[in-house]
Write a protein that holds these residues in place. Sequence first.
Motif, PDB file in Angstrom:
ATOM      1  N   ASN A  42       4.344   7.143   5.635  1.00  0.00           N
ATOM      2  CA  ASN A  42       3.442   7.841   4.723  1.00  0.00           C
ATOM      3  C   ASN A  42       3.200   7.073   3.431  1.00  0.00           C
ATOM      4  N   GLU A  43       3.825   5.927   3.255  1.00  0.00           N
ATOM      5  CA  GLU A  43       3.561   5.119   2.066  1.00  0.00           C
ATOM      6  C   GLU A  43       2.117   4.626   2.025  1.00  0.00           C
ATOM      7  N   ILE A  44       1.411   4.682   3.158  1.00  0.00           N
ATOM      8  CA  ILE A  44      -0.004   4.315   3.154  1.00  0.00           C
ATOM      9  C   ILE A  44      -0.796   5.207   2.209  1.00  0.00           C
ATOM     10  N   TYR A  45      -0.300   6.425   1.965  1.00  0.00           N
ATOM     11  CA  TYR A  45      -1.002   7.334   1.071  1.00  0.00           C
ATOM     12  C   TYR A  45      -1.090   6.783  -0.360  1.00  0.00           C
ATOM     13  N   ALA A  46      -0.196   5.876  -0.708  1.00  0.00           N
ATOM     14  CA  ALA A  46      -0.197   5.312  -2.061  1.00  0.00           C
ATOM     15  C   ALA A  46      -1.236   4.209  -2.224  1.00  0.00           C
ATOM     16  N   ASP A  47      -1.900   3.831  -1.158  1.00  0.00           N
ATOM     17  CA  ASP A  47      -2.932   2.785  -1.218  1.00  0.00           C
ATOM     18  C   ASP A  47      -4.262   3.444  -1.562  1.00  0.00           C
ATOM     19  N   ASP A  48      -4.670   3.345  -2.801  1.00  0.00           N
ATOM     20  CA  ASP A  48      -5.869   4.038  -3.271  1.00  0.00           C
ATOM     21  C   ASP A  48      -7.114   3.608  -2.515  1.00  0.00           C
ATOM     22  N   ALA A  49      -7.222   2.326  -2.204  1.00  0.00           N
ATOM     23  CA  ALA A  49      -8.416   1.839  -1.527  1.00  0.00           C
ATOM     24  C   ALA A  49      -8.528   2.405  -0.122  1.00  0.00           C
ATOM     25  N   VAL A  50      -7.414   2.442   0.609  1.00  0.00           N
ATOM     26  CA  VAL A  50      -7.416   3.005   1.954  1.00  0.00           C
ATOM     27  C   VAL A  50      -7.765   4.481   1.918  1.00  0.00           C
ATOM     28  N   MET A  51      -7.149   5.200   1.004  1.00  0.00           N
ATOM     29  CA  MET A  51      -7.367   6.647   0.962  1.00  0.00           C
ATOM     30  C   MET A  51      -8.789   6.993   0.526  1.00  0.00           C
ATOM     31  N   ALA A  52      -9.364   6.214  -0.358  1.00  0.00           N
ATOM     32  CA  ALA A  52     -10.739   6.482  -0.789  1.00  0.00           C
ATOM     33  C   ALA A  52     -11.718   6.317   0.356  1.00  0.00           C
ATOM     34  N   ASP A  53     -11.360   5.484   1.336  1.00  0.00           N
ATOM     35  CA  ASP A  53     -12.240   5.221   2.473  1.00  0.00           C
ATOM     36  C   ASP A  53     -11.932   6.128   3.661  1.00  0.00           C
ATOM     37  N   THR A  54     -10.898   6.972   3.541  1.00  0.00           N
ATOM     38  CA  THR A  54     -10.452   7.803   4.656  1.00  0.00           C
ATOM     39  C   THR A  54     -11.138   9.160   4.613  1.00  0.00           C
ATOM     40  N   ASP A  55     -11.750   9.527   5.741  1.00  0.00           N
ATOM     41  CA  ASP A  55     -12.431  10.819   5.838  1.00  0.00           C
ATOM     42  C   ASP A  55     -11.543  11.913   6.406  1.00  0.00           C
ATOM     43  N   LEU A  56     -10.521  11.521   7.153  1.00  0.00           N
ATOM     44  CA  LEU A  56      -9.625  12.495   7.774  1.00  0.00           C
ATOM     45  C   LEU A  56      -8.243  11.895   7.907  1.00  0.00           C
ATOM     46  N   VAL A  57      -7.243  12.633   7.433  1.00  0.00           N
ATOM     47  CA  VAL A  57      -5.845  12.305   7.694  1.00  0.00           C
ATOM     48  C   VAL A  57      -5.323  13.271   8.746  1.00  0.00           C
ATOM     49  N   VAL A  58      -4.772  12.731   9.822  1.00  0.00           N
ATOM     50  CA  VAL A  58      -4.064  13.532  10.810  1.00  0.00           C
ATOM     51  C   VAL A  58      -2.594  13.182  10.658  1.00  0.00           C
ATOM     52  N   GLN A  59      -1.804  14.137  10.205  1.00  0.00           N
ATOM     53  CA  GLN A  59      -0.401  13.874   9.923  1.00  0.00           C
ATOM     54  C   GLN A  59       0.502  14.537  10.939  1.00  0.00           C
ATOM     55  N   CYS A  60       1.466  13.756  11.442  1.00  0.00           N
ATOM     56  CA  CYS A  60       2.496  14.277  12.345  1.00  0.00           C
ATOM     57  C   CYS A  60       3.830  13.686  11.901  1.00  0.00           C
ATOM     58  N   VAL A  61       4.388  14.260  10.834  1.00  0.00           N
ATOM     59  CA  VAL A  61       5.632  13.773  10.239  1.00  0.00           C
ATOM     60  C   VAL A  61       6.514  14.979   9.951  1.00  0.00           C
ATOM     61  N   THR A  62       7.580  15.138  10.727  1.00  0.00           N
ATOM     62  CA  THR A  62       8.444  16.319  10.600  1.00  0.00           C
ATOM     63  C   THR A  62       9.742  15.973   9.892  1.00  0.00           C
ATOM     64  N   MET A  63      10.197  16.880   9.021  1.00  0.00           N
ATOM     65  CA  MET A  63      11.510  16.790   8.372  1.00  0.00           C
ATOM     66  C   MET A  63      11.740  15.413   7.765  1.00  0.00           C
ATOM     67  N   SER A  64      10.898  15.034   6.864  1.00  0.00           N
ATOM     68  CA  SER A  64      10.974  13.720   6.262  1.00  0.00           C
ATOM     69  C   SER A  64      10.884  13.857   4.755  1.00  0.00           C
ATOM     70  N   GLU A  65      10.663  12.750   4.084  1.00  0.00           N
ATOM     71  CA  GLU A  65      10.507  12.731   2.643  1.00  0.00           C
ATOM     72  C   GLU A  65       9.250  11.951   2.292  1.00  0.00           C
ATOM     73  N   ILE A  66       8.766  12.141   1.073  1.00  0.00           N
ATOM     74  CA  ILE A  66       7.592  11.432   0.605  1.00  0.00           C
ATOM     75  C   ILE A  66       7.833  11.011  -0.839  1.00  0.00           C
ATOM     76  N   SER A  67       7.471   9.786  -1.154  1.00  0.00           N
ATOM     77  CA  SER A  67       7.648   9.317  -2.513  1.00  0.00           C
ATOM     78  C   SER A  67       6.625   9.969  -3.432  1.00  0.00           C
ATOM     79  N   SER A  68       6.911   9.949  -4.721  1.00  0.00           N
ATOM     80  CA  SER A  68       5.971  10.532  -5.677  1.00  0.00           C
ATOM     81  C   SER A  68       4.640   9.804  -5.649  1.00  0.00           C
ATOM     82  N   GLU A  69       4.677   8.480  -5.428  1.00  0.00           N
ATOM     83  CA  GLU A  69       3.438   7.708  -5.380  1.00  0.00           C
ATOM     84  C   GLU A  69       2.616   8.051  -4.145  1.00  0.00           C
ATOM     85  N   ALA A  70       3.291   8.190  -3.010  1.00  0.00           N
ATOM     86  CA  ALA A  70       2.577   8.522  -1.778  1.00  0.00           C
ATOM     87  C   ALA A  70       1.991   9.924  -1.855  1.00  0.00           C
ATOM     88  N   PHE A  71       2.764  10.881  -2.350  1.00  0.00           N
ATOM     89  CA  PHE A  71       2.214  12.226  -2.448  1.00  0.00           C
ATOM     90  C   PHE A  71       1.039  12.276  -3.407  1.00  0.00           C
TER      91      PHE A  71
END
Length: 235
Positions: A42-71
């Motif tokens: 989920n660290e890909i979420y911290a990449d502003d350029a990727v996220m700005a170009d993303t129209d849909l996130v499909v997430q399948c991540v159970t019982m994990s953690e996320i950094s403040s930057e990624a969130f």
Amino acid sequence: MRTRQALVVRGGWDGHHPIEATDLFVPFLEASGFTVRIEGSNEIYADDAVMADTDLVVQCVTMSEISSEAFAGLQAAVRAGTGLAGWHGGIADSYRNNSDYLQLIGGQFATHPSKSPDRCSGDQSDNYLPHTIEMTELGRTHEITAGIGDVELTTEQYWVLHDDLNDVLATTTHPTQPYHPWHRPITSPAIWTRLWGQGRIFVATPGHSLDVLENPAVRTIIERGMLWAARTASE
């Protein structure tokens, strides 16, 4: 016309088969006109350029953690119009320690009640209960669930904590049992949508195992839900 971009983020607890489960839906996304990128972190979420170009996130991540930057990256992207979709623990039980994520999603897994103790054998099937996913009045007409009747399943029945910002398309009711401590039936949302800023969020709680995801009604609902959540070409 720009090709829409879907980002599949998968990982966390292996018991939900994040690779195999998401692989079920990648061909559908591609056939629906998306270019699909798959990430195992989920660290890909911290990449502003990727996220700005993303129209849909499909997430399948159970019982994990996320950094403040990624969130922060995920939240900002959804607020700006990126859709977010998922099923079962891959979205409703992802980052228990991040209260802002729980608010974003609008429903947090609390438990899946078990069978009677004298019928339990110590494996996952202890939590497989026959139950009904019942369409709400909104669900009978919403584009995600229209034409799909109540769904009978034998699998984990999610009890979720939730708030009133959700538009609930289907519910499921946990009955009282002599071996459980609650005193009246509890109805939980099972399928819902949520608007957050300019973004759309779709959650379906069925999806513990591949056979549930391959149920025709469940699969259709998830496919429609992903399309509903995605930013449209005109946005």
